[in-house]
Design a protein around this motif. Structure first.
Motif, mmCIF file in Angstrom:
data_model
loop_
_atom_site.group_PDB
_atom_site.id
_atom_site.type_symbol
_atom_site.label_atom_id
_atom_site.label_comp_id
_atom_site.label_asym_id
_atom_site.label_seq_id
_atom_site.Cartn_x
_atom_site.Cartn_y
_atom_site.Cartn_z
ATOM 1 N N GLU A 188 5.009 -36.120 15.918
ATOM 2 C CA GLU A 188 4.754 -36.034 17.144
ATOM 3 C C GLU A 188 5.433 -37.247 17.940
ATOM 4 O OE1 GLU A 188 0.553 -36.039 17.260
ATOM 5 O OE2 GLU A 188 0.268 -34.066 16.447
ATOM 6 N N ASN A 189 5.347 -38.468 17.518
ATOM 7 C CA ASN A 189 6.001 -39.671 17.979
ATOM 8 C C ASN A 189 7.350 -39.752 17.687
ATOM 9 O OD1 ASN A 189 3.494 -40.087 19.498
ATOM 10 N ND2 ASN A 189 2.863 -40.822 17.617
ATOM 11 N N TYR A 190 8.275 -39.255 18.710
ATOM 12 C CA TYR A 190 9.928 -39.963 17.970
ATOM 13 C C TYR A 190 10.293 -40.408 19.707
ATOM 14 C CZ TYR A 190 9.821 -35.136 19.786
ATOM 15 O OH TYR A 190 9.840 -33.817 20.517
ATOM 16 N N PRO A 191 11.565 -41.267 19.316
ATOM 17 C CA PRO A 191 11.959 -41.610 20.684
ATOM 18 C C PRO A 191 12.929 -40.766 21.340
ATOM 19 C CG PRO A 191 13.138 -42.377 18.671
ATOM 20 C CD PRO A 191 11.833 -41.628 18.195
ATOM 21 N N THR A 192 13.310 -40.979 22.612
ATOM 22 C CA THR A 192 14.187 -40.088 23.306
ATOM 23 C C THR A 192 15.536 -40.607 22.780
ATOM 24 O OG1 THR A 192 14.786 -41.870 24.813
ATOM 25 C CG2 THR A 192 12.957 -40.281 25.471
ATOM 26 N N PRO A 193 16.748 -39.829 22.731
ATOM 27 C CA PRO A 193 17.902 -39.797 22.107
ATOM 28 C C PRO A 193 18.728 -40.913 22.712
ATOM 29 C CG PRO A 193 17.962 -37.735 23.652
ATOM 30 C CD PRO A 193 16.499 -38.176 23.559
ATOM 31 N N ALA A 194 18.627 -41.459 23.679
ATOM 32 C CA ALA A 194 19.173 -42.424 24.339
ATOM 33 C C ALA A 194 18.567 -43.882 24.200
ATOM 34 C CB ALA A 194 19.386 -42.378 26.075
ATOM 35 N N GLY A 195 19.493 -44.843 24.198
ATOM 36 C CA GLY A 195 18.861 -46.118 24.287
ATOM 37 C C GLY A 195 18.813 -46.886 22.923
ATOM 38 N N GLY A 196 19.415 -46.273 21.809
ATOM 39 C CA GLY A 196 19.340 -46.763 20.486
ATOM 40 C C GLY A 196 20.316 -47.938 20.143
ATOM 41 N N CYS A 197 21.498 -47.939 20.737
ATOM 42 C CA CYS A 197 22.391 -48.851 20.596
ATOM 43 C C CYS A 197 22.979 -49.677 21.810
ATOM 44 C CB CYS A 197 23.686 -47.913 19.861
ATOM 45 S SG CYS A 197 25.067 -49.122 19.736
ATOM 46 N N LEU A 198 23.004 -50.773 21.970
ATOM 47 C CA LEU A 198 23.295 -51.721 23.187
ATOM 48 C C LEU A 198 24.648 -51.531 23.408
ATOM 49 C CD1 LEU A 198 21.571 -55.054 22.779
ATOM 50 C CD2 LEU A 198 21.606 -53.588 24.613
ATOM 51 N N LEU A 199 25.498 -51.000 22.460
ATOM 52 C CA LEU A 199 26.894 -50.722 22.843
ATOM 53 C C LEU A 199 27.259 -49.558 23.947
ATOM 54 C CD1 LEU A 199 28.403 -51.315 19.288
ATOM 55 C CD2 LEU A 199 28.691 -52.952 21.181
ATOM 56 N N THR A 200 26.207 -48.717 23.938
ATOM 57 C CA THR A 200 26.192 -47.604 25.069
ATOM 58 C C THR A 200 25.879 -48.110 26.269
ATOM 59 O OG1 THR A 200 23.986 -46.835 24.378
ATOM 60 C CG2 THR A 200 25.813 -45.999 23.222
ATOM 61 N N ASP A 201 25.319 -49.399 26.392
ATOM 62 C CA ASP A 201 24.753 -49.792 27.555
ATOM 63 C C ASP A 201 26.129 -50.452 28.717
ATOM 64 O OD1 ASP A 201 23.849 -52.545 29.258
ATOM 65 O OD2 ASP A 201 22.395 -50.698 29.339
ATOM 66 N N PRO A 202 26.189 -49.861 29.784
ATOM 67 C CA PRO A 202 27.308 -50.374 30.483
ATOM 68 C C PRO A 202 27.373 -51.871 30.704
ATOM 69 C CG PRO A 202 26.396 -48.202 31.594
ATOM 70 C CD PRO A 202 25.379 -48.782 30.510
ATOM 71 N N GLN A 203 26.230 -52.483 31.261
ATOM 72 C CA GLN A 203 26.048 -53.710 31.604
ATOM 73 C C GLN A 203 26.249 -54.719 30.231
ATOM 74 O OE1 GLN A 203 22.099 -55.585 32.623
ATOM 75 N NE2 GLN A 203 23.109 -56.748 34.346
ATOM 76 N N PHE A 204 25.820 -54.296 29.045
ATOM 77 C CA PHE A 204 25.996 -55.013 28.066
ATOM 78 C C PHE A 204 27.586 -55.092 27.457
ATOM 79 C CE2 PHE A 204 26.209 -55.771 23.237
ATOM 80 C CZ PHE A 204 25.359 -56.975 23.234
ATOM 81 N N SER A 205 27.931 -53.774 27.607
ATOM 82 C CA SER A 205 29.514 -53.582 27.323
ATOM 83 C C SER A 205 30.451 -54.649 28.177
ATOM 84 C CB SER A 205 29.596 -52.125 27.585
ATOM 85 O OG SER A 205 29.239 -51.214 26.508
#
Length: 344
Positions: A188-205
């Motif tokens: 029942e409790n599972y995370p959304t598919p996005a947000g697992g890796c900071l390398l996908t974050d535009p600002q962090f990149s």
């Protein structure tokens, strides 16, 4: 290369903590196979979600740090980046290779991955999956249960260890079939598919690109400081200004011996870290940022900031003339040495 098998078959599952990897484990468990979860960590992704999912799946779990390897991959990935600084194909190759090494070490028979054909355009298309299988060196032992019926036969299927008819043939970006499976398995409790890796974050990149542009050895501490506050890159050096009290503590903890710390002398406000070659001009810029990002000091004409080298603690004061307008301008400064006792 065939791993030696024990009396009861064992598999190594790449476990991110997301829904797909959890479902892949459940499918294999339902075939009567023991599963060891394997999670990789680095400054870009952690094991928190995986540890939570392990409690649901009730499987043994290993966490492996791949920071050194992943830094080199991120600098120059053979198969390029995704939308941001995420070298997903190269990263998956590394993970499968390490899973294969563990497979041989513990006497497991094959590797399980939650990849779904076509779910991610860059890293889970048919060509990308084939590249990961080939380049890792363990492709024949890499089973993707959620899409297996759409992919070539693997060794455990050929050997009769796995009944291919009990595997799935999912493809595409829709998550509806996985959500139906999750309910069936009681997940029942599972995370959304996005947000697992900071390398996908535009600002962090963007920050990471600037860090790599400094042309020096990047440490794990450098990567941790990228996650904190407002980052500025000036003439080969970094200025990091906190946004709240929590980040003040983080900056203080991450400060290294040669870093310089800056804060307001008479007001509460941000803590600023300066890393690199700390020139007079850079220090003035850091002092100005420290004052400008303080709600209490930003509208004053003149403020005082305290600064010191992290390893020495010998504090000095700098007077910063901000002017009467909020428009950023080059600061005027005065320097005055003050004792440590005044700033305890």
């Amino acid at each position: 290369m065939i791993a030696k098998r024990e009396s009861r078959v064992k598999a190594i599952a790449l476990l991110s903590g997301g829904l797909d990897s959890a479902l892949a484990v459940k499918i294999i468990q339902n075939l009567g196979i023991d599963v060891l979860g394997l999670t990789f960590v680095s400054p870009f992704f952690g094991a928190k979600k995986a540890k939570e999912m392990v409690e649901i799946l009730q499987i043994p779990h290993q966490v492996v740090n791949i920071t050194n390897e992943i830094i080199e991959i991120v600098k120059n990935p053979k198969y390029g980046y995704g939308k941001n600084m995420n070298p997903c194909i190269d990263c998956h190759i590394l993970m499968v290779k390490k899973a294969g090494e563990l497979m041989e070490k513990v006497g497991a028979s094959f590797i399980v991955s939650g990849e779904v054909l076509g779910e991610r355009p860059k890293s889970q298309n048919r060509t990308a999956l084939r590249i990961v299988s080939r380049e890792s060196g363990y492709g024949d032992f890499l089973l993707r249960p959620l899409s297996a019926k759409l992919l070539p036969l693997t060794w455990p299927e050929k050997e009769g260890i796995i009944d291919r008819t009990r595997l799935l043939g999912l493809s595409g970006r829709s998550r509806k079939p996985q959500m139906v499976l999750a309910r069936a398995y009681g997940i029942e409790n599972y995370p959304t598919p996005a947000g697992g890796c900071l390398l996908t974050d535009p600002q962090f990149s963007d920050r990471l690109k600037n860090l790599f542009s400094l042309k020096r050895r990047v440490t794990q501490n450098d990567l941790e400081i990228l996650k904190v506050g407002r980052n500025f890159f000036i003439n080969g050096s970094m200025i990091v200004v906190s946004r709240n009290q929590g980040e003040n503590k983080e900056i203080a903890q991450l400060a290294q011996d040669r870093d310089v710390i800056v804060k307001l002398k008479d007001f509460e406000g941000p803590l600023t870290l300066v890393r690199g070659e700390v020139t007079k001009k850079l220090l003035e810029k850091a002092a100005h940022y420290t004052a400008r990002y303080s709600s209490k000091a930003r509208n004053l004409e003149l403020v005082e900031v305290v600064y010191w080298q992290a390893s020495k603690g010998e504090k000095e004061v700098m007077k910063v003339a901000l002017g009467t307008h909020n428009k950023f301008q080059a600061p005027n400064t005065e320097y005055q040495r003050i004792s440590n006792d005044q700033n305890k």
